[in-house]
Design a protein around this motif. Sequence first.
Motif, mmCIF file in Angstrom:
data_model
loop_
_atom_site.group_PDB
_atom_site.id
_atom_site.type_symbol
_atom_site.label_atom_id
_atom_site.label_comp_id
_atom_site.label_asym_id
_atom_site.label_seq_id
_atom_site.Cartn_x
_atom_site.Cartn_y
_atom_site.Cartn_z
ATOM 1 N N ILE A 237 11.247 10.648 -6.626
ATOM 2 C CA ILE A 237 10.627 10.429 -5.308
ATOM 3 C C ILE A 237 11.538 10.877 -4.167
ATOM 4 O O ILE A 237 11.049 11.238 -3.090
ATOM 5 N N GLY A 238 12.849 10.892 -4.415
ATOM 6 C CA GLY A 238 13.786 11.283 -3.349
ATOM 7 C C GLY A 238 13.369 12.534 -2.587
ATOM 8 O O GLY A 238 13.286 12.523 -1.351
ATOM 9 N N PRO A 239 13.078 13.631 -3.289
ATOM 10 C CA PRO A 239 12.711 14.869 -2.581
ATOM 11 C C PRO A 239 11.361 14.773 -1.861
ATOM 12 O O PRO A 239 11.025 15.649 -1.071
ATOM 13 N N GLN A 240 10.576 13.717 -2.147
ATOM 14 C CA GLN A 240 9.268 13.591 -1.495
ATOM 15 C C GLN A 240 9.304 12.662 -0.278
ATOM 16 O O GLN A 240 8.266 12.290 0.266
ATOM 17 N N LEU A 241 10.516 12.262 0.133
ATOM 18 C CA LEU A 241 10.665 11.466 1.347
ATOM 19 C C LEU A 241 11.086 12.406 2.472
ATOM 20 O O LEU A 241 12.032 13.173 2.315
ATOM 21 N N ILE B 256 0.841 -1.204 0.000
ATOM 22 C CA ILE B 256 0.000 0.000 0.000
ATOM 23 C C ILE B 256 0.881 1.261 0.000
ATOM 24 O O ILE B 256 0.590 2.249 -0.666
ATOM 25 N N ILE B 257 1.977 1.194 0.767
ATOM 26 C CA ILE B 257 2.905 2.339 0.784
ATOM 27 C C ILE B 257 3.453 2.574 -0.631
ATOM 28 O O ILE B 257 3.525 3.715 -1.096
ATOM 29 N N GLY B 258 3.780 1.490 -1.306
ATOM 30 C CA GLY B 258 4.242 1.591 -2.693
ATOM 31 C C GLY B 258 3.197 2.237 -3.594
ATOM 32 O O GLY B 258 3.522 3.028 -4.486
ATOM 33 N N ASP B 259 1.915 1.905 -3.348
ATOM 34 C CA ASP B 259 0.823 2.509 -4.126
ATOM 35 C C ASP B 259 0.790 4.023 -3.913
ATOM 36 O O ASP B 259 0.594 4.799 -4.855
ATOM 37 N N ILE B 260 0.955 4.426 -2.644
ATOM 38 C CA ILE B 260 0.926 5.861 -2.331
ATOM 39 C C ILE B 260 2.107 6.563 -3.007
ATOM 40 O O ILE B 260 1.958 7.650 -3.573
ATOM 41 N N PHE B 261 3.274 5.922 -2.995
ATOM 42 C CA PHE B 261 4.453 6.489 -3.677
ATOM 43 C C PHE B 261 4.159 6.698 -5.168
ATOM 44 O O PHE B 261 4.398 7.768 -5.724
ATOM 45 N N GLU B 262 3.669 5.635 -5.770
ATOM 46 C CA GLU B 262 3.448 5.633 -7.218
ATOM 47 C C GLU B 262 2.429 6.701 -7.621
ATOM 48 O O GLU B 262 2.620 7.459 -8.572
ATOM 49 N N ASP C 16 -6.792 -7.348 -5.283
ATOM 50 C CA ASP C 16 -6.656 -8.731 -5.770
ATOM 51 C C ASP C 16 -5.711 -8.822 -6.960
ATOM 52 O O ASP C 16 -4.922 -9.751 -7.081
ATOM 53 N N GLU C 17 -5.816 -7.843 -7.851
ATOM 54 C CA GLU C 17 -5.032 -7.890 -9.087
ATOM 55 C C GLU C 17 -3.710 -7.128 -8.966
ATOM 56 O O GLU C 17 -3.042 -6.879 -9.972
ATOM 57 N N ASP C 18 -3.355 -6.754 -7.737
ATOM 58 C CA ASP C 18 -2.085 -6.075 -7.489
ATOM 59 C C ASP C 18 -1.966 -4.760 -8.265
ATOM 60 O O ASP C 18 -0.887 -4.388 -8.718
ATOM 61 N N LYS C 19 -3.101 -4.055 -8.384
ATOM 62 C CA LYS C 19 -3.070 -2.730 -9.013
ATOM 63 C C LYS C 19 -3.084 -1.663 -7.935
ATOM 64 O O LYS C 19 -3.327 -1.951 -6.757
ATOM 65 N N ASN C 20 -2.899 -0.422 -8.330
ATOM 66 C CA ASN C 20 -2.849 0.668 -7.369
ATOM 67 C C ASN C 20 -4.235 0.928 -6.764
ATOM 68 O O ASN C 20 -5.210 1.138 -7.486
ATOM 69 N N VAL C 21 -4.301 0.930 -5.426
ATOM 70 C CA VAL C 21 -5.601 1.100 -4.761
ATOM 71 C C VAL C 21 -6.006 2.569 -4.595
ATOM 72 O O VAL C 21 -7.147 2.849 -4.210
ATOM 73 N N MET C 22 -5.104 3.512 -4.858
ATOM 74 C CA MET C 22 -5.430 4.924 -4.596
ATOM 75 C C MET C 22 -6.625 5.450 -5.400
ATOM 76 O O MET C 22 -7.531 6.048 -4.813
ATOM 77 N N PRO C 23 -6.670 5.255 -6.743
ATOM 78 C CA PRO C 23 -7.807 5.823 -7.459
ATOM 79 C C PRO C 23 -9.165 5.298 -6.975
ATOM 80 O O PRO C 23 -10.063 6.109 -6.694
ATOM 81 N N VAL D 270 13.324 3.227 -0.002
ATOM 82 C CA VAL D 270 13.937 3.588 -1.285
ATOM 83 C C VAL D 270 14.061 2.328 -2.162
ATOM 84 O O VAL D 270 13.764 2.363 -3.355
ATOM 85 N N VAL D 271 14.454 1.221 -1.539
ATOM 86 C CA VAL D 271 14.525 -0.045 -2.281
ATOM 87 C C VAL D 271 13.129 -0.435 -2.781
ATOM 88 O O VAL D 271 12.959 -0.874 -3.922
ATOM 89 N N LEU D 272 12.124 -0.239 -1.923
ATOM 90 C CA LEU D 272 10.740 -0.527 -2.320
ATOM 91 C C LEU D 272 10.348 0.292 -3.555
ATOM 92 O O LEU D 272 9.801 -0.245 -4.526
ATOM 93 N N ALA D 273 10.653 1.591 -3.492
ATOM 94 C CA ALA D 273 10.312 2.464 -4.627
ATOM 95 C C ALA D 273 11.019 1.990 -5.890
ATOM 96 O O ALA D 273 10.432 1.954 -6.978
ATOM 97 N N LYS D 274 12.273 1.605 -5.739
ATOM 98 C CA LYS D 274 13.042 1.138 -6.894
ATOM 99 C C LYS D 274 12.429 -0.137 -7.465
ATOM 100 O O LYS D 274 12.272 -0.272 -8.685
ATOM 101 N N GLU D 275 12.063 -1.057 -6.562
ATOM 102 C CA GLU D 275 11.451 -2.309 -7.025
ATOM 103 C C GLU D 275 10.123 -2.069 -7.725
ATOM 104 O O GLU D 275 9.707 -2.840 -8.576
ATOM 105 N N ARG D 276 9.431 -0.962 -7.334
ATOM 106 C CA ARG D 276 8.162 -0.619 -7.990
ATOM 107 C C ARG D 276 8.392 0.154 -9.293
ATOM 108 O O ARG D 276 7.439 0.590 -9.933
#
Lengths: 167, 564
Positions: free
Chosen positions: B277-281, B217-223, B525-532, B264-270
Motif C-alpha cells: 500500500i505504501g506506493p499507493q499513498l 471506510i477509509i480502511g475498506d477503500i485501502f483493502e 453492521d458485520e464490519d465487512k468491506n462496504v466497497m463491493p 499507515v498504522v490504520l492499514a497495518k491494523e487492518r
Amino acid sequence: MNGDLKMNMVLNRNKIKVLVAKPGLDGHDRGARVLCRFLRDSGYEVIYTGLHKTAEEVANAALQEDVDVLGMSFLSGAHESYVPRILDILKKNGVDLNDMVILVGGTIPEEQFKKMIDLGVDGVFIPGAPMDEISDFIDLKIKEKRDKSSDQHYFVGTKLIKAEDLV
Amino acid sequence: MTNKEKNVTNKEGWHKEYVKPLLETYGERKDNFKTLSGIDVDRLYTPEDIANIEYDKDISYPGVYPFTRGPYPTMYRGRIWTYRMFSGFGLAEDTNKRWHMLLKDGETGLSTAFDFPTLMGRDSDDPLAMGEVGKCGVAIDTFEDFERLFEGIRTDKVSSSFTINPPAAVIYGMYNALADVQGVDRKILRGTIQNDMLKEFHAQNTLVLPPRPSLKIIGDIFEFGVDTNPKFNLISISGYHIREAGSTAVQELAFTLADGMAYVVLAKERGIDLNRIGPQLSFFFNSHNDFFEEIAKFRAARRIWARFMREEMRTTNPEAWKLKFHTQTAGCSLTAQQPLNNITRTTIQALAAVLGGTQSLHTNSFDEAWALPSDEAARVALRTQQIIAYESNIANTIDPLSGSYFVENLTSWMEEKALEYIDYIKEMGDGNILEGEFVGIDQEYFIKEIGDSAYEDQRNIEEKKRIVVGVNEFTLEDERLTVPLLQINEEELRRIQIERIEEIKERRDTKEVESALEEIQTAADEDKNVMPPIIRAIKALATEGEIVGVLKNVYGIWAKPTLL
C-alpha cells in the motif's frame, strides 16, 4: 472610516448581540471563526451557529437570541439563495429590518452588491476585509438604526457609501 | 580616510567587521525578519549553518533514500509534472466541456471539483442542497451523471483525481464501474481519490460520519484498492486545506505527515501489507507566498516520510518510502482587490512547488476571490505552468536549490519543528499516532492550533506586520472589478438534476436497488468491506444520497464543535 463618524459613536459594545452564521453546506469557516474571536475580544456578545445550518435554523437562532446584528458567511456562492430565504423568515416573524443590522461576507461578486443591499443587507464584505472595518461599521449602523437616521450608510466591498451612491 | 580590507574568516567576524558598523549608522528595514510562518530568518547563511548536515545521509541523490532531492532519478528531465487543474461546475456535461477544453489546451491529468451536496453525500433534491447544486463544483447524484462527466474520455488513457471525502467510497466505486462499462481492466486505472477524513476533522469540515467509522471506510477503500487498482492512489493525504484554514507551513507539514502516519498504522491494523500500500499513498500540499519556506517544506516532507516508512514501519520496498505529492497554489492568498495581481502570486507559488519537486500541480485562477474561474482565467492559470515548464528552463536540472546554505538549513529546521508536533500527537495516543489523532480530534487540539494561527495571521495583516499588495498597502481609491465572472444559474441546474433523479427512480429496478442497499447495511453492521456492495448499488442506479444514507443510519453523524 471617517474619523468624525467614529468619534460620534458612544456605544456599549457588550450590549450588542451579534450572531455569526454559516448557512448551507459550505465548510469554509476560517473567516467566520476569526471574526467571531475578534468581535468577542472587542467586547461584543457573540454567538456562532456552527456549520451546515438551514435557512430556518439561522433565522430561528436570530429570533430566539433577539440579536442586534446578523452576519452570514458564504464562500460557496449560496448567498443568492440563502440571504433572501433567511430575511424572508425573519420578516414573516415580525422582524423589522430597520432594527437589525444584516451583514454578508465572503465571495460575493461585485455585480451582486446592489442586489444584496436591495434585499435588506446593510453591509457586504469581501475576502480580506479588515476586521476593525467590520466592527466600526456595526457600531455605525447600530447607531443609525437606533436614531432612525435619515442618512443611512452601507458597506459594499471595500467602501462605505450612502444610499444615493448605490449603483 | 581610506577603506582597508578587513580579514574575515567566519560569520561572527563578518558581522563584527562589516555589518555592525553599518547597522549603527543605517539600521535595517525591520527589527527582525521572519518567514510567513514566523521562523526567524538570519541576515546570511554560510557553510556554518549546514555543518551538521551530512550529504549522503540527509540529502543524497534524486531517487535515492531519503529522497530529499526528489523521488525519481530524472525528475522533470524525464517528464514534466502533471498539469492537473481542479475543475468542476454545473451539470456533468458543463464540466465535461471544460475538461475537453483543458485537455485540448494541453492539460495532462483530470481533477474533479464536486458541488457541496455531492461532497456531503446529499442528492440534489435534498432540502439542504437548495442554493448549492452545481454551484461550487459539479453535481453528481447517480452513475448516469458520472458517465456524462466522462463522455469522450477513456479511463485507460488519462489519470483522474477526485476531491471527495465522506462519500469517497461512492465516487471511487463509480470510477471502477465506469472502467467496467468502458471495458477497461480495473488493474490499470490511474488516478487519486482524496479519501482523507482526518484533515476534514482538523480543517476542511466536510463532515458526515463520526471519526472512527470514517476511518473504517477509509480502511475498506485501502483493502479493496490494493488488490483491485494497484496503480491508483487510494488516498491524498492533504495539507492544503489545513493551510487554507490558517495553519502555518510548519503546522501544515506536521499535521499532514501525522495524518499520513496514522493512515499507515490504520492499514497495518487492518492487516494490509505496507510494502504494497505504501506506493499507493499520495500527498497534497499548499504552496503559499513564502518562496523558500515552501521549498524547504516540500523537501523536508520527503525526508521525514522516507525515514518513517523505512526506519519506523520497517518497510523494505523502496517505492513505499517515496513521498509523492500534488500541489495547489494558495487560494487564501488570492485577493479580491486588483485581481490580476493574483497571476503573479500564483506564478511565484507555482515556481516554489516546481523547485520543491511536485509531481502534479494546480494553479489557481486570478478571479477566484470572486467566483469560480471563467474559461479565460482557467486558461491563464494553465499557461502559467506551461511557461514555467517550457520558457524558464528551471526544469532542466534537478533540485537546483540544494546546497543553498539557507535552503538546506531551513529544510532541516522545518523537519525538526514538524517532528516536535508529530511526537506530541503520538504522545496523545500513548505512542499510537492513530489513537493520538482521535484524541486530538476529541480535544479539538487541531482546530485550536490552526485557529490560533489564523487569528494571528489576520492580526498581522491588520497591523501591517504582513503586507498584502492591494489590500493593506498599494491600494486603489476607487476600484471597480473589470474581469468577467462565471455565471451559474443554480435554480435551473437543480431543476434539471431533480428531474433526472425522479426519472431514474421511476425507471430503475427498485428491487435490485433495495437489495444492494441492504447488502451495504449488512456489510457495515458485520464490519465487512462496504466497497463491493457499494459498486453493486451504483450499477443499480442507487443515488449517492441513498448509499451514504445507509452508512449514516449505521454509524450516526458528526458535527463540528462550535468552540471559538
